[in-house]
Design an enzyme around this catalytic site. Structure first.
Site, PDB file in Angstrom:
ATOM      1  N   GLN A 147      43.240  41.338  45.660  1.00 43.49           N
ATOM      2  CA  GLN A 147      42.582  41.030  46.357  1.00 43.49           C
ATOM      3  C   GLN A 147      40.841  40.957  45.412  1.00 43.49           C
ATOM      4  O   GLN A 147      41.470  41.310  43.874  1.00 43.49           O
ATOM      5  CB  GLN A 147      41.756  41.051  47.092  1.00 43.49           C
ATOM      6  CG  GLN A 147      42.571  39.914  48.366  1.00 43.49           C
ATOM      7  CD  GLN A 147      43.338  41.719  48.871  1.00 43.49           C
ATOM      8  OE1 GLN A 147      42.975  42.857  49.183  1.00 43.49           O
ATOM      9  NE2 GLN A 147      44.742  41.078  49.729  1.00 43.49           N
ATOM     10  N   GLY A 189      49.441  38.738  46.472  1.00 43.95           N
ATOM     11  CA  GLY A 189      50.775  38.669  45.840  1.00 43.95           C
ATOM     12  C   GLY A 189      50.047  38.669  44.348  1.00 43.95           C
ATOM     13  O   GLY A 189      49.402  38.964  43.643  1.00 43.95           O
ATOM     14  N   HIS A 190      51.504  39.607  43.488  1.00 46.20           N
ATOM     15  CA  HIS A 190      51.016  39.720  42.222  1.00 46.20           C
ATOM     16  C   HIS A 190      52.328  39.598  42.072  1.00 46.20           C
ATOM     17  O   HIS A 190      53.383  40.071  42.231  1.00 46.20           O
ATOM     18  CB  HIS A 190      51.122  41.951  42.126  1.00 46.20           C
ATOM     19  CG  HIS A 190      49.658  41.694  42.665  1.00 46.20           C
ATOM     20  ND1 HIS A 190      49.374  43.371  42.472  1.00 46.20           N
ATOM     21  CD2 HIS A 190      48.263  41.403  42.695  1.00 46.20           C
ATOM     22  CE1 HIS A 190      47.813  43.491  42.745  1.00 46.20           C
ATOM     23  NE2 HIS A 190      47.697  42.384  43.125  1.00 46.20           N
ATOM     24  N   LYS A 215      46.593  40.267  37.670  1.00 49.49           N
ATOM     25  CA  LYS A 215      46.459  41.267  37.722  1.00 49.49           C
ATOM     26  C   LYS A 215      47.795  41.753  37.448  1.00 49.49           C
ATOM     27  O   LYS A 215      48.417  43.266  37.374  1.00 49.49           O
ATOM     28  CB  LYS A 215      45.852  42.568  39.075  1.00 49.49           C
ATOM     29  CG  LYS A 215      43.844  42.116  39.591  1.00 49.49           C
ATOM     30  CD  LYS A 215      44.045  42.715  40.492  1.00 49.49           C
ATOM     31  CE  LYS A 215      43.845  42.180  41.633  1.00 49.49           C
ATOM     32  NZ  LYS A 215      43.334  40.465  41.438  1.00 49.49           N
TER      33      LYS A 215
END
Length: 429
Positions: free
Chosen positions: A224, A41-42, A17
């Site tokens: 998520q 976490g992106h 994402k």
């Protein structure tokens, strides 16, 4: 006209994402994070520089973008300040670009201690949380005992709430054999929290309304994945917030009509971190190869992700739950070496074939995948920017996924860089 795009994951998270939000925010003026905590976490890759974000929305690297953290997010001040300092050290004026809702619940030391104590006590039945206090913070929110960001603006009220919260939670900690949390230590550090957070607090619903009224483009950023939703996921092996599209409204302060397009980020295979059912999980060399080629390690925890074949049953249900407008298929290039590829098209549960996921984890655990096999393409797709550049077998695979999920693929991500994408339909068109 599409002005507001919601980006969310349609699997168990880790779908990619962050990169897609970063790409789309080139045309946005406001990016809104609406649920989760620093358990997300992106990862953004720009040139040779990699940035991993946990709380700050992924649009922060764009000069034209204001980023906001909505009331549906639980905020760890320590984690937020660490992230702000990291970005500031790299020359990103994050405090000019970031605003936070005063209604965000705070994650405090007793939440972390309880989270870790419960997981340890659960042993083999542990859910596999990140141990960062997310679940206990949401519990306090629902129980109406949360200490929120706005409470830092009135420290006398804050101190009273901390005394009450510690009195409540320390009983749980001592029951687990854990030392109680000192409320005075929290009150002391709260003065620093208040000084740094006060300038960032703003009216998030008002900001969203003003940008929409002005015709500006808005991005809602989920964390998520759908299958980790506390209501619709593989309960109890889920996160503690709602990860579906509807949560964007309640978690930021806008109505359903404020979202024009829902982009479902979907990995070309399936991964999962932590415990819980995973029907298409692979334990062979193919699963190992997907993990190695896909660099499947959690951006937040570093834990190795479990890998498996694409689960069309799960993604179809996720698309229904979210009202997905179009899919962005990521990591197609990870499958370039495979001779054949399987797709889960149904489940067999207790001798009966079903085409929808069961409600709870116990039944989900008993699901046996029904597979359909297609030939692999065994050719390079990395960096492709046109559908015609993809091998015919890869195009047929994408088409079959569209048929099975009942949603069109509008984007195909062919690598981690901003420009490594096949664009079939641009979400803001």
């Amino acid at each position: 006209m599409t002005n507001s795009v919601l980006v969310l994951g349609t699997q168990w998270g880790d779908e990619g994402k962050g990169k897609i939000v970063d790409v789309l925010t080139e045309q946005a003026s406001l990016v809104v994070r609406f649920q989760g905590g620093h358990n997300a976490g992106h990862t953004l890759v720009i040139g040779t520089e990699k940035t991993v974000l946990h709380l700050v929305p992924s649009g922060v690297l764009r000069e034209n973008v204001m980023c906001v953290i909505g009331n549906g997010v639980v905020v760890s001040p320590d984690a937020l300040f660490k992230e702000i300092d990291m970005l500031t050290a790299r020359g990103v004026p994050v405090e000019q670009r970031l605003r936070i809702s005063g209604a965000c619940p705070l994650i405090l030391p007793y939440h972390i201690a309880i989270d870790q104590a419960r997981e340890k006590a659960a042993g083999k039945q542990a859910i596999g949380t990140t141990g960062r206090g997310i679940g206990p913070a949401y519990e306090d929110k629902v129980a109406r005992r949360a200490v929120r960001v706005q409470d830092l603006l009135a420290l006398e009220r804050f101190d009273e709430k901390i005394d009450a919260a510690c009195a409540y939670h320390n009983g749980t900690l001592t029951g687990h054999g854990i030392d109680p949390v000192d409320p005075e230590a929290i009150k002391l550090i709260a003065r620093e929290y208040a000084e740094r957070l006060a300038p960032l607090i703003d009216d998030v619903p008002g900001m969203i309304h003003a940008h929409r009224k002005a015709g500006n483009r808005i991005m809602f950023e989920g964390a998520q994945g759908t299958l980790l939703d506390v209501d619709h996921g593989t309960y109890p092996f889920v996160t503690s917030s709602n990860t579906v599209a509807g949560a964007a409204c309640s978690g930021s302060g806008c109505g359903p009509g404020s979202i024009d397009y829902v982009l479902g980020i979907t990995k070309a295979y399936t991964t999962r971190v932590g415990a819980g059912p995973f029907p298409t999980e692979l334990f062979d060399e193919v699963g190992k190869e997907l993990g190695e080629r896909g660099n499947e390690f959690g951006a937040t925890t570093g834990r190795q992700r479990r890998c498996g074949w694409f689960d069309a049953v799960a993604v179809r249900r996720a698309s229904i739950l979210n009202g997905v407008t179009g899919i962005c298929l990521t990591k197609l290039d990870v499958m370039d070496t495979l001779e054949s590829i399987s797709i889960c098209v149904a489940y067999e549960l207790d001798g009966k074939q079903i085409d929808h996921p069961p409600i709870g984890a116990d039944e989900f655990e008993r699901c046996v995948p029904v597979y359909e096999t297609m030939p692999g393409w065994q050719a390079n797709t990395a960096g492709a920017t046109q559908m015609e550049q993809l091998p015919e077998a890869a195009q047929k695979y994408i088409k079959r996924l569209e048929e099975l999920t009942e949603v069109q693929v509008h984007l195909v991500s062919t690598g981690p860089e901003r420009n490594e994408n096949v664009v079939i339909r641009w979400p803001y068109d």
